[in-house]
Design a protein around this motif. Structure first.
Motif, PDB file in Angstrom:
ATOM      1  N   VAL A 143       4.773  20.566   6.093  1.00 44.91           N
ATOM      2  CA  VAL A 143       5.939  19.673   6.132  1.00 44.91           C
ATOM      3  C   VAL A 143       7.224  20.474   5.943  1.00 44.91           C
ATOM      4  CG1 VAL A 143       7.167  17.885   4.837  1.00 44.91           C
ATOM      5  CG2 VAL A 143       4.771  17.557   5.427  1.00 44.91           C
ATOM      6  N   CYS A 144       7.216  21.395   4.988  1.00 42.84           N
ATOM      7  CA  CYS A 144       8.396  22.226   4.727  1.00 42.84           C
ATOM      8  C   CYS A 144       8.700  23.143   5.913  1.00 42.84           C
ATOM      9  CB  CYS A 144       8.189  23.047   3.458  1.00 42.84           C
ATOM     10  SG  CYS A 144       8.078  22.066   1.945  1.00 42.84           S
ATOM     11  N   VAL A 145       7.645  23.706   6.509  1.00 47.94           N
ATOM     12  CA  VAL A 145       7.832  24.610   7.657  1.00 47.94           C
ATOM     13  C   VAL A 145       8.442  23.863   8.829  1.00 47.94           C
ATOM     14  CG1 VAL A 145       6.606  25.967   9.397  1.00 47.94           C
ATOM     15  CG2 VAL A 145       6.005  26.202   6.982  1.00 47.94           C
ATOM     16  N   VAL A 146       7.909  22.688   9.140  1.00 48.90           N
ATOM     17  CA  VAL A 146       8.416  21.923  10.280  1.00 48.90           C
ATOM     18  C   VAL A 146       9.832  21.422  10.000  1.00 48.90           C
ATOM     19  CG1 VAL A 146       8.044  19.917  11.760  1.00 48.90           C
ATOM     20  CG2 VAL A 146       6.095  21.267  10.988  1.00 48.90           C
ATOM     21  N   ALA A 147      10.102  21.002   8.772  1.00 49.81           N
ATOM     22  CA  ALA A 147      11.454  20.544   8.429  1.00 49.81           C
ATOM     23  C   ALA A 147      12.469  21.664   8.598  1.00 49.81           C
ATOM     24  CB  ALA A 147      11.465  20.026   6.991  1.00 49.81           C
ATOM     25  N   ALA A 148      12.114  22.865   8.142  1.00 50.47           N
ATOM     26  CA  ALA A 148      13.005  24.013   8.317  1.00 50.47           C
ATOM     27  C   ALA A 148      13.180  24.342   9.794  1.00 50.47           C
ATOM     28  CB  ALA A 148      12.461  25.218   7.563  1.00 50.47           C
ATOM     29  N   SER A 149      12.120  24.178  10.586  1.00 50.56           N
ATOM     30  CA  SER A 149      12.198  24.456  12.019  1.00 50.56           C
ATOM     31  C   SER A 149      13.098  23.451  12.732  1.00 50.56           C
ATOM     32  CB  SER A 149      10.791  24.427  12.635  1.00 50.56           C
ATOM     33  OG  SER A 149       9.982  25.447  12.092  1.00 50.56           O
ATOM     34  N   VAL A 150      13.070  22.194  12.277  1.00 50.46           N
ATOM     35  CA  VAL A 150      13.988  21.192  12.831  1.00 50.46           C
ATOM     36  C   VAL A 150      15.432  21.628  12.594  1.00 50.46           C
ATOM     37  CG1 VAL A 150      14.835  18.822  12.576  1.00 50.46           C
ATOM     38  CG2 VAL A 150      12.375  19.266  12.640  1.00 50.46           C
ATOM     39  N   LEU A 151      15.692  22.130  11.405  1.00 43.88           N
ATOM     40  CA  LEU A 151      17.052  22.577  11.066  1.00 43.88           C
ATOM     41  C   LEU A 151      17.488  23.745  11.943  1.00 43.88           C
ATOM     42  CD1 LEU A 151      19.538  22.572   9.174  1.00 43.88           C
ATOM     43  CD2 LEU A 151      18.243  24.068   7.646  1.00 43.88           C
ATOM     44  N   THR A 152      16.641  24.767  12.061  1.00 39.99           N
ATOM     45  CA  THR A 152      17.045  25.950  12.821  1.00 39.99           C
ATOM     46  C   THR A 152      17.053  25.702  14.327  1.00 39.99           C
ATOM     47  OG1 THR A 152      14.751  26.755  12.796  1.00 39.99           O
ATOM     48  CG2 THR A 152      16.206  27.524  11.052  1.00 39.99           C
ATOM     49  N   ALA A 153      16.237  24.755  14.800  1.00 38.13           N
ATOM     50  CA  ALA A 153      16.193  24.471  16.235  1.00 38.13           C
ATOM     51  C   ALA A 153      17.393  23.675  16.702  1.00 38.13           C
ATOM     52  CB  ALA A 153      14.909  23.718  16.586  1.00 38.13           C
ATOM     53  N   THR A 154      18.080  23.006  15.787  1.00 38.57           N
ATOM     54  CA  THR A 154      19.197  22.145  16.176  1.00 38.57           C
ATOM     55  C   THR A 154      20.540  22.623  15.638  1.00 38.57           C
ATOM     56  OG1 THR A 154      18.821  20.716  14.245  1.00 38.57           O
ATOM     57  CG2 THR A 154      17.707  20.114  16.302  1.00 38.57           C
ATOM     58  N   THR A 155      20.536  23.792  14.990  1.00 42.67           N
ATOM     59  CA  THR A 155      21.771  24.314  14.398  1.00 42.67           C
ATOM     60  C   THR A 155      21.942  25.781  14.766  1.00 42.67           C
ATOM     61  OG1 THR A 155      21.379  22.854  12.495  1.00 42.67           O
ATOM     62  CG2 THR A 155      23.096  24.529  12.274  1.00 42.67           C
ATOM     63  N   PRO A 156      23.044  26.152  15.414  1.00 42.90           N
ATOM     64  CA  PRO A 156      23.282  27.574  15.690  1.00 42.90           C
ATOM     65  C   PRO A 156      23.274  28.374  14.393  1.00 42.90           C
ATOM     66  CG  PRO A 156      24.829  26.194  16.896  1.00 42.90           C
ATOM     67  CD  PRO A 156      24.113  25.291  15.948  1.00 42.90           C
TER      68      PRO A 156
END
Length: 208
Positions: free
Chosen positions: A103-116
């Motif tokens: 859950v933490c890994v995917v949440a962090a990936s959502v952040l980095t995938a949508t934020t320069p």
């Protein structure tokens, strides 16, 4: 060496609702997922949250392959953790722990995938500014995050290269043959990074 040319869950240009979400709210979601990993005691709840975060990731338009890549990088460690916890505490507890990490890994990936990356680092600096009064250095904290984002794929690439080399020599059952080269490569990379930062005067405290 593989892993040099990408960041985990690279930023993907888009106009999805997740892209348009304010950065502070995305930070809050990541923090909430981190806190939830300590509070959730039911693996079914962890599974539902994991599925929800995966759906959120897919809404970014980053694609299923990027999601699998983010999970694959931590899969070997999670397998070891899961087996150990299963042996010590049973299947439900092991599943909960592994799912909470995912859950933490995917949440962090959502952040980095949508934020320069630059916007992400600027956000980190802005969030850390209130802590200046306690001696914190927001710029140095952001620099640490940037180095971490650069280092993770390097280490993953080193692990992949050494693993293939060990398999080719028939030494896959020898843990030292895998761990030692990765450790040496990681230490060498850390020293090179430190020397490069020092040569540019980065990360050093300001002098009055």
């Amino acid at each position: 060496m593989r892993g040099h040319g990408f960041l985990i869950a690279n930023y993907v240009r888009g106009n999805s609702i997740v892209h348009r979400t304010p950065l502070w709210l995305k930070f809050l979601v990541v923090a909430a997922c981190g806190a939830a990993s300590f509070l959730i005691v039911d693996w079914v709840v962890s599974l539902l949250i994991f599925v929800l975060m995966c759906v959120l990731f897919m809404l970014t338009g980053a694609g299923f392959r990027r999601l699998l890549r983010a999970i694959w990088l931590v899969a070997p460690i999670l397998v070891v953790i899961g087996l150990f916890q299963w042996w010590q505490l049973g299947g439900p507890t092991a599943a909960r722990i592994v799912l909470n990490v995912l859950v933490c890994v995917v949440a962090a990936s959502v952040l980095t995938a949508t934020t320069p990356v630059q916007d992400l680092l600027d956000g980190v600096v802005a969030l850390a500014k209130p802590f200046r009064r306690f001696g914190a250095d927001p710029e140095r904290f952001a620099l640490t995050i940037a180095v971490m984002l650069r280092s993770i794929p390097f280490i993953a690439g080193a692990f992949s290269d050494v693993r293939d080399s060990v398999r080719a020599r028939g030494l896959e059952r020898n843990p030292r043959a895998l761990v030692l080269p990765v450790f040496i490569t990681t230490v060498a990379y850390a020293r090179q990074t430190g020397d490069a930062l020092a040569a540019r005067g980065l990360g050093e405290p300001e002098r009055d």
